[in-house]
Design a protein around this motif. Structure first.
Motif, mmCIF file in Angstrom:
data_model
loop_
_atom_site.group_PDB
_atom_site.id
_atom_site.type_symbol
_atom_site.label_atom_id
_atom_site.label_comp_id
_atom_site.label_asym_id
_atom_site.label_seq_id
_atom_site.Cartn_x
_atom_site.Cartn_y
_atom_site.Cartn_z
ATOM 1 N N ALA A 120 -29.315 35.508 73.835
ATOM 2 C CA ALA A 120 -30.468 34.999 74.586
ATOM 3 C C ALA A 120 -30.971 33.651 74.068
ATOM 4 N N PHE A 121 -30.744 33.351 72.783
ATOM 5 C CA PHE A 121 -31.381 32.159 72.199
ATOM 6 C C PHE A 121 -30.380 31.080 71.782
ATOM 7 N N ARG A 122 -29.236 31.097 72.418
ATOM 8 C CA ARG A 122 -28.189 30.143 71.978
ATOM 9 C C ARG A 122 -28.643 28.695 72.128
ATOM 10 N N THR A 155 -28.436 44.288 73.264
ATOM 11 C CA THR A 155 -28.891 42.973 73.745
ATOM 12 C C THR A 155 -29.630 42.234 72.622
ATOM 13 N N VAL A 156 -30.433 42.976 71.849
ATOM 14 C CA VAL A 156 -31.084 42.346 70.690
ATOM 15 C C VAL A 156 -30.021 41.957 69.658
ATOM 16 N N ASP A 157 -29.046 42.848 69.431
ATOM 17 C CA ASP A 157 -27.953 42.522 68.499
ATOM 18 C C ASP A 157 -27.208 41.259 68.932
ATOM 19 N N SER A 158 -27.109 41.041 70.237
ATOM 20 C CA SER A 158 -26.433 39.830 70.717
ATOM 21 C C SER A 158 -27.279 38.599 70.415
ATOM 22 N N ALA A 159 -28.592 38.755 70.514
ATOM 23 C CA ALA A 159 -29.480 37.614 70.273
ATOM 24 C C ALA A 159 -29.497 37.218 68.795
#
Ligand code: NDP
Length: 403
Positions: free
Chosen positions: A197-199, A227-231
């Motif tokens: 999300a914050f790339r 999804t948090v782990d992805s961020a």
């Protein structure tokens, strides 16, 4: 016709698996379903798929489930009455159910470990989405796989990409599928990451992260925890450990590359320097389907990948100062033994606390690091299952105490 047990049928992986069953009713049927707490959706799934067996993780929900099924009118009832179970015994029964050919593990977190082990011990083929199982308990899971002959098919899109690229590259002598034995021709793995999300956010902008923003992914539609782990890019770090155990490759030969379009799902480099990539739209149904059909390919009418529509594919190195979780995962993986289980449990607990708005996003890596540091002098390098379960509880408690 393959019979499928769907563990975590009410989640993102579970519902997408059932969509595949809908697409191919002549090829797959549903033998067993399990859910955590979402009875509304579970009941709809029971009505639609008439599984032999259904389990809810929470014992206290079983009477309600029975009652609500009993109250259905005759025309709303499933074709046959399922066996209804609950708790860990129920999940284990669903995972090892005698009529099941393939178990899709869509439970989130280390809660998936025991049911996955049950499926392995029953010799089932497994579509592994629940990565936390292998990360926490790789040293326990791999020997169990070898002993039972169960086959672990990676459903995670990156590992599916690697697995697909590896088809046709001979395995080591005496190696069985996914038992951590390296493929001789495999030199290196490049795991692609969307960047989450914050790339495009700077480190200072990340002070303004909210739960709402951290739980919306630019490319993939997934459960909240992943999804948090992805961020945080912890997801990619966990995938590095997962790749190490699945493909028997050392950490120095697993790289992460940011690829914002999520079209290349990962790449392998072979000993002759050839690089193979697997491509597709970011849609989890394709890697799940490949687990369900492997080694065959099923003809679908799903959206064709059109590279002119995509336009360009870009790649860059991840910034480790912005994403410290990635390095924490490499470090835990290299230390091995019980350390990946501690990393995983600390991450699960910290993410839960973040979702409850008890900590800020930027505290996530700090708390995980603190927990791993505290475990450093106690690493057990050859853990048994009980050791894994013990450090898992210890790490969660440690995080809660620190918070
Ligand atoms: P979701 O949160 O969407 O779904 C989780 C599922 O697990 C739900 O069915 C939930 O039940 C159930 N569940 C939750 N807690 C427990 C528990 N303690 N015991 C038993 N069941 C429980 O997660 P995802 O589908 O996104 O992810 C599932 C797994 O797949 C994770 O390990 C994730 O890392 C992995 N994965 C997911 C991808 C994706 O695209 N979603 C991609 C690659 C990997 P209920 O909702 O009824 O409470």
């Amino acid at each position: 016709m393959k019979s499928i047990s769907v563990l975590g049928s009410t989640g993102s992986i579970g519902t997408q698996t059932l969509e595949i069953v809908d697409d191919f009713p002549d090829l797959f049927n549903v033998a067993a379903l399990t859910a955590g707490r979402n009875l509304d959706l579970l009941i709809k799934q029971i009505q639609k798929y008439s599984p032999d067996l259904v389990a809810v993780a929470d014992d206290s929900l079983l009477p309600d489930l029975k009652d609500r099924l009993n109250r259905l009118s005759k025309d709303q009832r499933p074709k046959s009455e399922p066996i209804l179970l609950s708790g860990l015994d129920g999940l284990n029964e669903a995972a090892s159910w005698k009529h099941t050919d393939l178990v899709v593990t869509g439970i989130v977190g280390c809660a998936g470990l025991m049911p996955t082990l049950s499926a392995i011990r029953a010799g089932k083929d497994i579509a592994l989405a629940n990565k936390e199982t292998l990360i926490a308990a790789g040293p326990v899971v791999l020997p169990e796989l070898k002993a039972s002959g169960s086959r672990l098919l990676p459903a995670d899109s990156e590992h599916s990409a690697i697995f697909q690229c590896l088809q046709g590259t001979p395995l080591a002598k005496n190696a069985t599928l996914s038992t951590g034995v390296a493929t001789p021709g495999l030199k290196a793995i490049q795991l692609t990451a969307s960047g989450g999300a914050f790339r495009d956010w700077s480190l200072s902008e990340m002070k303004n992260v909210t739960v709402e923003k951290a739980t919306s992914h630019p490319n993939w539609n997934m459960g909240k925890k992943i999804t948090v782990d992805s961020a945080t890019l912890m997801n990619k770090g966990l995938e590095v450990i997962e790749a190490h155990y699945l493909f028997g490759i050392d950490y120095d030969h697993i790289e992460i590359v940011i690829h914002p379009q999520s079209i290349i799902h990962s790449m392998i480099e072979l000993s002759d320097s050839s690089v193979l990539a697997q491509m597709g739209w970011p849609d989890m149904k394709l890697p799940i389907l490949y687990c369900m059909s492997w080694p065959e390919r099923i003809k679908t009418n799903w959206r064709k990948l059109n590279l002119s529509e995509v336009g360009k594919l870009t790649f860059y190195k991840p910034d480790s100062s912005k994403y410290p979780c990635m390095e924490l995962a490499y470090s835990a993986g290299r230390l091995g033994g019980t350390m990946p289980a501690v990393l995983n449990a600390a991450n699960e607990e910290v993410v839960e606390q973040f979702l409850k708005e008890r900590i800020h996003f930027l505290e996530i890596p700090k708390l995980i690091e603190k927990t791993c540091e505290a475990h450093k002098s106690d690493i057990n390098s050859e853990p048994k299952l009980d050791d894994i379960l013990l450090v898992d509880s210890w790490a969660r408690e440690f995080v809660r105490t620190v918070i």
